[in-house]
Design an enzyme around this catalytic site. Structure first.
Site, PDB file in Angstrom:
ATOM      1  N   PHE A 141       0.745  -1.159   0.030  1.00  0.00           N
ATOM      2  CA  PHE A 141       0.020  -0.128  -0.063  1.00  0.00           C
ATOM      3  C   PHE A 141       0.897   1.206  -0.021  1.00  0.00           C
ATOM      4  O   PHE A 141       1.648   1.494   0.755  1.00  0.00           O
ATOM      5  CB  PHE A 141      -1.114   0.081   1.207  1.00  0.00           C
ATOM      6  N   ASP A 226       9.515   2.424   1.399  1.00  0.00           N
ATOM      7  CA  ASP A 226       8.187   3.234   1.863  1.00  0.00           C
ATOM      8  C   ASP A 226       8.120   2.823   3.378  1.00  0.00           C
ATOM      9  O   ASP A 226       7.660   1.788   3.560  1.00  0.00           O
ATOM     10  CB  ASP A 226       7.143   2.734   1.082  1.00  0.00           C
ATOM     11  N   LYS A 259       3.303   9.593   8.351  1.00  0.00           N
ATOM     12  CA  LYS A 259       2.666   9.059   9.535  1.00  0.00           C
ATOM     13  C   LYS A 259       3.182   9.803  10.911  1.00  0.00           C
ATOM     14  O   LYS A 259       2.630  10.701  11.465  1.00  0.00           O
ATOM     15  CB  LYS A 259       2.282   7.674   9.635  1.00  0.00           C
TER      16      LYS A 259
HETATM   17  C1  LIG Z   1       3.236   2.204   3.856  1.00  0.00           C
HETATM   18  C2  LIG Z   1       2.187   3.440   3.490  1.00  0.00           C
HETATM   19  N1  LIG Z   1       2.628   4.234   2.343  1.00  0.00           N
HETATM   20  C3  LIG Z   1       1.747   5.156   2.110  1.00  0.00           C
HETATM   21  C4  LIG Z   1       0.663   5.516   2.833  1.00  0.00           C
HETATM   22  C5  LIG Z   1      -0.233   6.509   2.507  1.00  0.00           C
HETATM   23  O1  LIG Z   1      -0.215   7.464   3.243  1.00  0.00           O
HETATM   24  P1  LIG Z   1      -1.266   8.790   3.271  1.00  0.00           P
HETATM   25  O2  LIG Z   1      -2.561   8.127   3.807  1.00  0.00           O
HETATM   26  O3  LIG Z   1      -0.646   9.848   4.223  1.00  0.00           O
HETATM   27  O4  LIG Z   1      -1.286   9.334   2.204  1.00  0.00           O
HETATM   28  C6  LIG Z   1       0.119   4.484   4.046  1.00  0.00           C
HETATM   29  C7  LIG Z   1      -1.003   4.830   4.511  1.00  0.00           C
HETATM   30  O5  LIG Z   1      -1.685   3.969   5.320  1.00  0.00           O
HETATM   31  C8  LIG Z   1       1.137   3.492   4.150  1.00  0.00           C
HETATM   32  O6  LIG Z   1       0.819   2.641   5.201  1.00  0.00           O
END
Ligand SMILES: Cc1ncc(COP(=O)(O)O)c(C=O)c1O
Length: 410
Positions: A141, A226, A259
């Site tokens: 994700f 990520d 986050k």
């Molecule tokens: C690993 C990862 N990348 C990207 C995101 C997306 O982040 P945002 O909701 O701040 O756009 C999330 C959100 O849960 C995530 O867990």
């Protein structure tokens, strides 16, 4: 359900787009690991938003930093220099242990991934005009904007918004050979999480991470990690990549963060090292709010507290306590099949798709966890949680498991 909650629910339905399937609670305040709803009921927050409020709710150091900065200077645009942004880039480089790091600040996790993907594209094009391909993992994700969505390894999330282009190739998250085969001289980046958070708290196998590094080196692509969910101490190390290869570091080129960075205020960041750090030039990428003084002051306060209170090491030891508690649940409840994740990002796995029911019962009993998959319940408590609160979390989940087991089958 209380009337104050019901009134809010009706107003929400009439005024907001229905993008969220919300649970029937409205929160009014928080303090540390506790949340309080509009009727004064207290909940132990074992989820931290979604792995966001690492210092707990209403942390005084963050509140003070935000208030002080808001009184001094909120916004100038990125046409000018502001010191909090520079200080935050320097502090992140220190946490990463990278002397040649450079940061770019944005406003969310999706935006961090977008920035990293754009950076990788420019980097790839220097090598070959068609080197714009990205290899990502199934179950990943990366966010909801179109680029981050294309990189997300979940066909159900893609379908309504197709076509998303053909520049991302997904390979099974546990297949090193498939990853190696998917990377060629048209690849500009491999994008991985070391533990897939939204994908069900699944640790990406070390041979896949090694294959990602080797394949990037073979063709000159960037390895982007990520760490939006896993970064900043949550896994018991500052970053997941630092311990990803059975405790040893995975060498990565770009780290994406969001986050926990400002404990709930909107911020995202990418940090790149070596030649990747120098790819962007003026005009290549920008955002109005990114790196604003207030969120950067909040993030600096977060990093101060994490460092001063030794919260990274604490997440590792609390994670062991949580793991032991989950293992005990496995002994007591036939419905529990195991545990995934590490540090303070873990999931209880179940034999049947009862996670939403169990999380729902837990919520009614004052415990916030979530059904990260139909058969997995996620824990991501704040890093400031105490030993005693970890035990309370396990005890409350134990009660929820018992309650659901006792419910008559539908
Ligand atoms: C690993 C990862 N990348 C990207 C995101 C997306 O982040 P945002 O909701 O701040 O756009 C999330 C959100 O849960 C995530 O867990």
């Amino acid at each position: 359900m209380s009337t104050s909650f019901e009134r809010l629910r009706a107003r929400e339905a009439a005024s907001l787009m229905h993008t969220y399937g919300r649970l029937p609670v409205a929160f009014a305040s928080g303090d540390g690991v506790w949340l309080v709803d509009v009727d004064g009921r207290r909940y132990i927050d074992a989820l931290s938003g979604l792995a966001v409020t690492a210092l707990g709710h209403a942390h005084p150091a963050v509140a003070d930093a935000v208030a002080a900065q808001a009184r001094r200077l909120v916004h100038t645009s990125n046409l000018y220099f502001t010191e909090p942004q520079i200080m935050l880039a320097e502090r992140l480089a220190w946490t990463l242990g990278w002397s040649d790091a450079r940061a770019f600040f944005c406003n969310s996790g999706a935006e961090a991934n977008e920035a990293a993907l754009k950076l990788a594209r420019l980097h790839g094009k220097r090598r070959h005009p068609d080197a714009v391909g990205v290899v990502a993992l199934s179950g990943s994700f990366h966010g909801r904007t179109l680029g981050a969505l294309a990189a997300t390894g979940d066909p159900a999330k893609h379908r309504p918004f197709e076509p998303l282009g053909t520049w991302v190739t997904h390979v099974p998250y546990d297949d090193a050979a498939a990853l190696d085969a998917a990377v060629d001289d048209r690849t500009c980046a491999v994008l991985v999480e070391v533990v897939q958070g939204e994908g069900g708290v699944r640790t990406v196998p070390t041979d896949v991470l090694r294959a990602a590094r080797d394949a990037c080196d073979r063709v000159g692509a960037l390895l982007i990690v990520d760490e939006v969910q896993t970064g900043l101490g949550r896994l018991g190390s500052w970053y997941g990549w630092q311990t990803a290869l059975d405790g040893a570091p995975l060498v990565v080129d770009v780290v994406c963060l969001a986050k926990a960075l400002a404990n709930g205020l909107p911020i995202g960041a990418i940090v790149a090292r070596a030649e990747a750090a120098k790819v962007f030039e003026p005009g290549d990428h920008a955002t109005t709010f990114g790196g604003g003084p207030v969120v950067c002051a909040a993030a600096l306060a977060v990093l101060d507290v994490i460092e001063r209170e030794g919260l990274v090491a604490r997440a590792a030891s609390l994670g062991q306590r949580l793991a032991a508690g989950i293992d005990d649940l496995g002994t007591a409840h036939p419905a529990v099949t195991g545990r995934r994740g590490r540090g303070l990002l873990q999931a209880v796995t179940l034999a049947t798709p009862q996670a939403p029911a169990i999380a729902g019962v837990a919520l009614q009993a004052g415990l916030i966890v979530n059904a990260v998959a139909p058969d997995a319940i996620r824990f991501a408590p704040p890093l400031v949680v105490t030993d005693d609160q970890i035990d309370q979390i396990v005890t409350r989940l134990d009660a929820a498991l018992t309650a659901v087991a006792l419910e008559p089958n539908p």
